[in-house]
Design an enzyme around this catalytic site. Structure first.
Site, PDB file in Angstrom:
ATOM      1  N   ARG A 189       0.862  -1.080  -0.129  1.00 48.18           N
ATOM      2  CA  ARG A 189       0.125   0.000  -0.069  1.00 48.18           C
ATOM      3  C   ARG A 189       0.763   1.219  -0.070  1.00 48.18           C
ATOM      4  O   ARG A 189       0.379   2.291  -0.618  1.00 48.18           O
ATOM      5  CB  ARG A 189      -0.942   0.132   1.413  1.00 48.18           C
ATOM      6  CG  ARG A 189      -2.127  -0.904   0.972  1.00 48.18           C
ATOM      7  CD  ARG A 189      -2.959  -1.026   2.297  1.00 48.18           C
ATOM      8  NE  ARG A 189      -4.246  -1.858   2.153  1.00 48.18           N
ATOM      9  CZ  ARG A 189      -5.215  -1.471   1.828  1.00 48.18           C
ATOM     10  NH1 ARG A 189      -5.610   0.087   1.755  1.00 48.18           N
ATOM     11  NH2 ARG A 189      -6.462  -2.267   1.811  1.00 48.18           N
TER      12      ARG A 189
ATOM     13  N   ASP B  50       0.585  -1.266  10.729  1.00 44.81           N
ATOM     14  CA  ASP B  50      -0.727  -1.513  10.976  1.00 44.81           C
ATOM     15  C   ASP B  50      -1.298  -1.260  12.092  1.00 44.81           C
ATOM     16  O   ASP B  50      -0.855  -1.652  13.393  1.00 44.81           O
ATOM     17  CB  ASP B  50      -0.611  -3.372  10.831  1.00 44.81           C
ATOM     18  CG  ASP B  50      -2.006  -3.676  10.521  1.00 44.81           C
ATOM     19  OD1 ASP B  50      -3.035  -3.072  10.896  1.00 44.81           O
ATOM     20  OD2 ASP B  50      -2.161  -5.072  10.186  1.00 44.81           O
TER      21      ASP B  50
ATOM     22  N   ASN C 237      -7.488   9.982  10.238  1.00 46.69           N
ATOM     23  CA  ASN C 237      -8.198   9.507   9.140  1.00 46.69           C
ATOM     24  C   ASN C 237      -8.433   8.047   8.898  1.00 46.69           C
ATOM     25  O   ASN C 237      -9.501   7.463   8.603  1.00 46.69           O
ATOM     26  CB  ASN C 237      -7.691   9.971   7.695  1.00 46.69           C
ATOM     27  CG  ASN C 237      -8.477   9.148   6.426  1.00 46.69           C
ATOM     28  OD1 ASN C 237      -9.494   9.947   6.168  1.00 46.69           O
ATOM     29  ND2 ASN C 237      -7.975   8.533   5.812  1.00 46.69           N
TER      30      ASN C 237
ATOM     31  N   TYR D 261     -19.361   0.496  13.890  1.00 44.06           N
ATOM     32  CA  TYR D 261     -18.811   1.559  13.246  1.00 44.06           C
ATOM     33  C   TYR D 261     -19.434   2.956  13.787  1.00 44.06           C
ATOM     34  O   TYR D 261     -18.565   3.830  13.865  1.00 44.06           O
ATOM     35  CB  TYR D 261     -19.127   1.300  11.694  1.00 44.06           C
ATOM     36  CG  TYR D 261     -18.606   2.683  10.856  1.00 44.06           C
ATOM     37  CD1 TYR D 261     -17.252   2.886  10.724  1.00 44.06           C
ATOM     38  CD2 TYR D 261     -19.477   3.727  10.629  1.00 44.06           C
ATOM     39  CE1 TYR D 261     -16.809   3.860   9.872  1.00 44.06           C
ATOM     40  CE2 TYR D 261     -18.979   4.815   9.847  1.00 44.06           C
ATOM     41  CZ  TYR D 261     -17.712   4.867   9.629  1.00 44.06           C
ATOM     42  OH  TYR D 261     -17.368   5.805   8.524  1.00 44.06           O
TER      43      TYR D 261
ATOM     44  N   LYS E   9     -17.063   5.768  15.584  1.00 41.40           N
ATOM     45  CA  LYS E   9     -17.040   7.258  15.205  1.00 41.40           C
ATOM     46  C   LYS E   9     -17.382   8.316  16.292  1.00 41.40           C
ATOM     47  O   LYS E   9     -17.150   9.343  16.263  1.00 41.40           O
ATOM     48  CB  LYS E   9     -17.844   7.474  14.067  1.00 41.40           C
ATOM     49  CG  LYS E   9     -17.190   6.568  12.767  1.00 41.40           C
ATOM     50  CD  LYS E   9     -15.851   7.321  12.061  1.00 41.40           C
ATOM     51  CE  LYS E   9     -14.917   6.523  12.552  1.00 41.40           C
ATOM     52  NZ  LYS E   9     -13.457   7.134  12.030  1.00 41.40           N
TER      53      LYS E   9
ATOM     54  N   VAL F  85     -19.884   8.954   1.278  1.00 44.66           N
ATOM     55  CA  VAL F  85     -19.529   9.107  -0.248  1.00 44.66           C
ATOM     56  C   VAL F  85     -19.040   7.874  -0.843  1.00 44.66           C
ATOM     57  O   VAL F  85     -18.615   6.833   0.020  1.00 44.66           O
ATOM     58  CB  VAL F  85     -18.199  10.247  -0.339  1.00 44.66           C
ATOM     59  CG1 VAL F  85     -18.935  11.749  -0.014  1.00 44.66           C
ATOM     60  CG2 VAL F  85     -17.208   9.963   0.753  1.00 44.66           C
TER      61      VAL F  85
ATOM     62  N   THR G 233     -16.552   6.006  -1.723  1.00 50.29           N
ATOM     63  CA  THR G 233     -15.431   5.465  -1.636  1.00 50.29           C
ATOM     64  C   THR G 233     -15.425   3.876  -1.441  1.00 50.29           C
ATOM     65  O   THR G 233     -16.569   3.488  -1.530  1.00 50.29           O
ATOM     66  CB  THR G 233     -14.452   6.114  -0.169  1.00 50.29           C
ATOM     67  OG1 THR G 233     -15.449   5.757   0.846  1.00 50.29           O
ATOM     68  CG2 THR G 233     -14.376   7.526  -0.246  1.00 50.29           C
TER      69      THR G 233
END
Length: 256
Positions: free
Chosen positions: A37, A55, A81, A152, A156, A183, A185
């Site tokens: 990556r 990681d 992020n 999730y 957040k 969005v 992604t």
């Protein structure tokens, strides 16, 4: 110009925000989970200073990322992020933690505590946090049946709580949270309806420090405008309890 590190920036919104900041003349450091990556990130944004590899799924990995960032010198801003999404199956890390919590909540805490304190901290939350409960009594999902969407959303909420806890404790730092919108992604899915062109602007704006309107702390944003966060995010008692839990699990203390 500012020097900024963006976690989880090998692809998606992290890479988009880093690219915008680089276009504006800022010095950007990327972060990737692994070497493959990292190579993708270097090809996508060759003007980046470097790519930190590590990681964030494990406490040890998050500590290594923090150490690698500190070895590069002091930064003006950190954009937290890195995250996994709302469609995740139940999966425990090698340390026995639900990986959504480990990456989305705990790693943000560890990096906050261990990276040399910057002037600005930016945390990516989600619109899903508005209807979540912090569930601090079962943060590791030992009592409840797994629900990836709920896991999730509460992670957040934890990120917003962390942003506001830092704003309350560290008066010399601008610490804010935001939601980028739903969005399309890889995380959001192809059918996500929100505006991709807007999704990376707020985090870059808060991190850059070039607009006096971004010189605020303990605020929540959506598309460059302030928005009301889930009330639990602003509760000092819940914030302190979340920090105590993260400290106990990670063995890392948030500096005063």
């Amino acid at each position: 110009m500012s020097r900024i590190v963006v976690t989880g920036s090998s692809t998606g919104l992290g890479l988009m925000a880093a690219g915008l900041l680089a276009e504006q003349g800022h010095q950007v450091v990327l972060h990737a989970r692994n070497t493959a990556r990292a190579e993708d990130a270097r090809r996508a944004l060759p003007q980046a200073e470097t790519v930190v590899i590590g990681d964030l799924e494990t406490v040890a990995g998050a500590k290594e990322v923090a150490a690698s960032v500190n070895a590069l010198g002091r930064f003006d801003a950190v954009i937290h992020n890195a995250a996994v999404g709302y469609r995740e199956a139940h999966h425990l890390t090698t340390e026995g933690l639900p990986h959504v919590f480990a990456i989305n909540t705990l790693s943000a805490y560890i990096l906050t505590a261990l990276i040399d304190r910057p002037r600005r901290l930016v945390y990516l939350s989600s619109g899903m946090h508005h209807h979540a409960d912090a569930n601090l009594n079962d943060i590791l999902w030992k009592k409840r049946r797994w629900n990836g969407s709920e896991a999730y959303a509460e992670s957040k909420l934890h990120d917003a709580m962390l942003a506001f806890a830092v704003a309350r404790r560290w008066k010399d730092v601008f610490s804010n949270a935001l939601e980028p919108g739903w969005v399309p992604t890889k995380m959001g899915g192809a059918g996500a309806p929100d505006d991709m062109a807007q999704a990376h602007l707020t985090q870059a704006w808060l991190a850059a420090g070039e607009d006096p309107r971004a010189d605020v702390t303990g605020e929540y944003f959506y598309h460059l405008k302030r928005r009301t966060a889930n009330p639990q995010a602003h509760d000092p008692a819940l914030q302190d309890r979340l920090i105590a839990i993260c400290e106990e699990i990670s063995g890392v203390t948030l500096p005063k």
